[in-house]
Motif scaffolding. Structure first.
Motif, short mmCIF file in Angstrom:
data_model
loop_
_atom_site.label_atom_id
_atom_site.label_comp_id
_atom_site.label_asym_id
_atom_site.label_seq_id
_atom_site.Cartn_x
_atom_site.Cartn_y
_atom_site.Cartn_z
N ALA A 1 0.83 -1.20 0.00
CA ALA A 1 0.00 0.00 0.00
C ALA A 1 0.87 1.25 0.00
N ASP A 2 1.91 1.25 0.84
CA ASP A 2 2.76 2.44 0.92
C ASP A 2 3.55 2.64 -0.36
N LEU A 3 4.05 1.54 -0.95
CA LEU A 3 4.80 1.66 -2.21
C LEU A 3 3.90 2.23 -3.29
N LEU A 4 2.69 1.67 -3.42
CA LEU A 4 1.76 2.15 -4.44
C LEU A 4 1.40 3.60 -4.20
N TYR A 5 1.26 3.94 -2.94
CA TYR A 5 0.87 5.30 -2.60
C TYR A 5 1.94 6.29 -3.06
N GLY A 6 3.20 5.92 -2.81
CA GLY A 6 4.29 6.78 -3.25
C GLY A 6 4.37 6.87 -4.77
N LEU A 7 4.05 5.77 -5.43
CA LEU A 7 4.09 5.78 -6.90
C LEU A 7 2.97 6.65 -7.46
N ALA A 8 1.80 6.55 -6.82
CA ALA A 8 0.64 7.26 -7.36
C ALA A 8 0.73 8.75 -7.10
N ASP A 9 1.33 9.13 -5.99
CA ASP A 9 1.35 10.54 -5.62
C ASP A 9 2.79 10.99 -5.51
#
Lengths: 392, 305
Positions: free
Chosen positions: A376-384
């Protein structure tokens, strides 16, 4: 994730920032956050919440270089942090087991234990190395677990590691198919409902979602068995193969997978659907969508190209945090459909008080949850791009 | 007023992982429909409570009454929910099951809320190292799926009412602790707390007289929303055969007992206990949602399960 308590801050006013970002909505807007200053040079403590920072001067254009280094460092830090978490969780389990009235010696001895004298039982206890304090047993278990030896399952009479490797594939298959199904269906229905919030379709879809969310998955599963397997006779009621056959074929697997995967997907659907609906409905009320409409773009382009893109992204980043619910659902669904996965082994282990198997499965589930959080945190950083992996 | 309220809402949102605070104006408010929803929810809850409290007093029939000549009858006027494979009336058994499930849910939610409020308030009020330690503990706890932890506790202790209550109560204080902590942190910097401190109030007095009353509405709301969740967990544990023993019918053990008749094609013993879980859940969620809208007018209600 722990978040350091921020000073009371003005709420994000509508339209100050394009795209909803669920995790940062309580943070003050860019520039006013004092946390951003020490964090900028990488000296932030590791428990620092992902504070928002001004966007880095990323080159304009579609292809932003992915922050590989930051992602790798975050993964490494999380791996390190998982060690004390797992140690604590297993310690808690051994403490609970020690406090419980359950006695592994009597379980080992079985019916013979009832007639055995106290000396025999004590001798057996010493032979099984169960006479020490539970911390000793915990440490022994840990040092064995590190080498891959998780002990022997009492109920299945197999090494625990073997039980897990035999079953984990089936569980992963079920969960994966169900999750993808829930994603597709949730996006479809969420967008359809968000097009006209408050309309007839929206009320139908959200109503059904609320009922599905309140319905226990095992109940939905049983009713699905009744309808599709018994009344209509189109799908098998459970298991992996037809009765009387042992070979797993692709076609047979698909037919046996259909019902459990569909019911598990239905149990995961409401959460996703309601988030997508909310995200798309919010995005539809924001300036970029208004701008797109003003430019005369078609409704389809506005909905799928603009509103869905900005509304779906924050939801996708939260997917990793749904792992606990997925495991819970799989536990119940696998039991209903006699699916030979890891979750139904958990129930068997619990009914037989099979401590070695239960302990290993709990550790496995904890690992899955931690991996989900990391994802979740990795995706979050990628998305934003405003979020820095350094700060998580 | 809007400022701090909205901040609280956003923090509570993050703490529970619920949908983000909505930007205003996306969906127009419909006061009439909301009033209808509250009315229906309240009516349903009243019926449920009346049934659970009054039926055992007014109707002398025993839910354990076995009548083998009436086994597995489909729903009829005499037996609105039909009978099970021992001829026991399912409507009566569902009402008694709801009684057990509601009681377990209420006590478990109470345990979780008291524990969560105490830990969250202590973490928020103490701050510093104690706060960090407690929140780390919350993180560790939340890494284990609740149902699995519950299964572990029930497996190690003997299945029964109390292990179920404790296994649900002791695993669900985490979200309440996070909400309460966030609330205490936002209250701590309010002027009236500063005023109390400069007026010479002791730490304990500030905590008991000023912080706890301020936190209470959110904590009680979290507790009310915990009740359906606790019922859900109880029924899941009972369904797996790890919960309430069969001689004390709960909604989960009723469903479990119905599995055999379902495979023989009889749908009613399965259908009705499930409906008895869904209907109170929706009613409680409807009431709690309306209450939350009153607490935080900027947020629309959503179900927290």
């Amino acid at each position: 994730m722990t978040r350091a308590g921020p000073e009371p801050s003005p709420p994000t006013s509508p339209g100050t920032r394009p795209g909803p970002s669920p995790r940062t909505s309580a943070e003050p807007d860019t520039g006013t956050n004092p946390d951003a200053i020490p964090a900028a040079d990488g000296t932030a403590p590791t428990d620092q919440a992902p504070a928002e920072r001004p966007a880095r001067n990323a080159p304009p254009g579609r292809f932003r270089a992915l922050p590989w280094a930051g992602m790798a460092r975050l993964t490494g830090r999380r791996l390190l942090a998982a060690v004390p978490v797992l140690a604590l969780v297993t310690f808690g389990m051994f403490a609970l087991a020690a406090a419980s009235p359950f006695d592994p010696v009597r379980q080992y001895a079985g019916t013979a234990g009832r007639s055995a004298s106290q000396e025999t039982l004590d001798e057996l206890r010493a032979n099984l190395a169960l006479d020490g304090p539970f911390t000793e047993r915990w440490w022994q278990w840990l040092s064995h677990a590190v080498t891959g030896d998780l002990g022997e399952s009492v109920s299945l009479r197999q090494p625990v590691a073997q039980v897990i490797t035999e079953r984990i594939g089936w569980s992963a298959l079920l969960c994966l198919v169900a999750f993808v199904l829930a994603l597709l269906l949730g996006t479809l229905l969420g967008v359809a409902a968000a097009r006209r919030t408050g309309g007839a379709l929206d009320r139908c879809v959200t109503g059904v979602a609320y009922v599905l969310q309140a319905a226990p998955p095992f109940w939905t599963g049983l009713l699905a068995v009744w309808l599709f397997a018994l009344q209509l006779g189109v799908l098998p009621a459970g298991g992996l193969t037809d009765t009387g056959s042992d070979t797993v074929t692709v076609g047979g697997l698909l037919r046996h997978l259909a019902l459990p995967a569909a019911v598990l997907a239905l149990s995961q659907l409401p959460w996703f659907l309601l988030y997508v609906r909310q995200g798309v409905a919010d995005a539809l009320a924001e300036d970029p969508v208004r701008g797109a409409r003003a430019r005369g773009l078609g409704e389809r382009t506005v909905l799928l190209g603009h509103a869905l893109r900005s509304g779906l992204l924050p939801v996708l980043t939260l997917l990793g945090s749904r792992v606990p619910e997925l495991i819970t659902g799989a536990l119940l669904i696998e039991t209903v459909f006699s699916w030979p996965g890891i979750a139904s082994a958990t129930v068997e282990a619990a009914t037989a008080t099979d401590f070695p198997l239960l302990a290993a499965l709990t550790v496995l589930a904890t690992l899955a949850v931690l991996a989900g959080n990391l994802l979740a945190d990795l995706l979050y950083g990628l998305a934003d791009p405003r979020v820095d992996h350094q700060e998580m | 007023m809007a400022g701090p309220q909205a901040t609280q809402a956003a923090e509570a949102t993050q703490a529970t992982g619920a949908p983000w605070a909505s930007r205003s104006g996306a969906v127009p408010h419909r006061p009439g429909r909301r009033a209808l929803r509250v009315g229906v929810s309240a009516g349903v809850m009243a019926i449920v409570l009346a049934a659970v409290l009054l039926v055992p007093l007014l109707i002398p029939a025993d839910p354990q009454d076995v009548r083998l000549d009436e086994k597995l009858q489909a729903p009829s006027w005499e037996h609105p929910f039909g009978t099970d494979r021992l001829g026991r009336d399912l409507l009566l058994r569902c009402v008694y099951g709801l009684r057990v499930s509601l009681l377990v849910g209420l006590v478990a939610a109470l345990v979780a809320t008291v524990l969560g409020t105490a830990i969250g308030a202590a973490a928020g009020a103490l701050g510093g190292r104690a706060d960090r330690l407690m929140m780390r503990l919350v993180d560790v706890f939340s890494a284990v799926p609740h149902l699995l932890l519950g299964i572990f506790i029930v497996a190690m202790f003997r299945p029964g009412v109390w292990p179920v209550v404790l296994s649900v109560g002791l695993t669900h204080w985490l979200s309440t602790a996070r909400i309460v902590r966030a609330e205490v942190l936002s209250l701590r910097s309010r002027p009236y707390i500063d005023a109390a401190i400069s007026g010479g109030a002791s730490r304990t007095r500030v905590a008991v007289r000023h912080l706890v009353p301020g936190v209470l509405p959110q904590a009680v709301l979290a507790g009310v929303l915990m009740v359906p969740h606790a019922i859900w967990h109880e029924s899941a544990l009972s369904f797996l055969g790890l919960g309430i023993p069969a001689h004390q019918p709960s909604l989960g053990s009723l469903t479990e007992a119905a599995r055999g008749s379902l495979l023989a094609g009889d749908w009613w013993p399965t259908l009705f206990p499930g409906l008895f879980i869904i209907i109170p859940t929706l009613a409680i969620a409807g009431l709690a949602g309306a209450w939350r809208e009153r607490l935080n007018p900027r947020r629309r209600s959503e179900l927290m399960l």
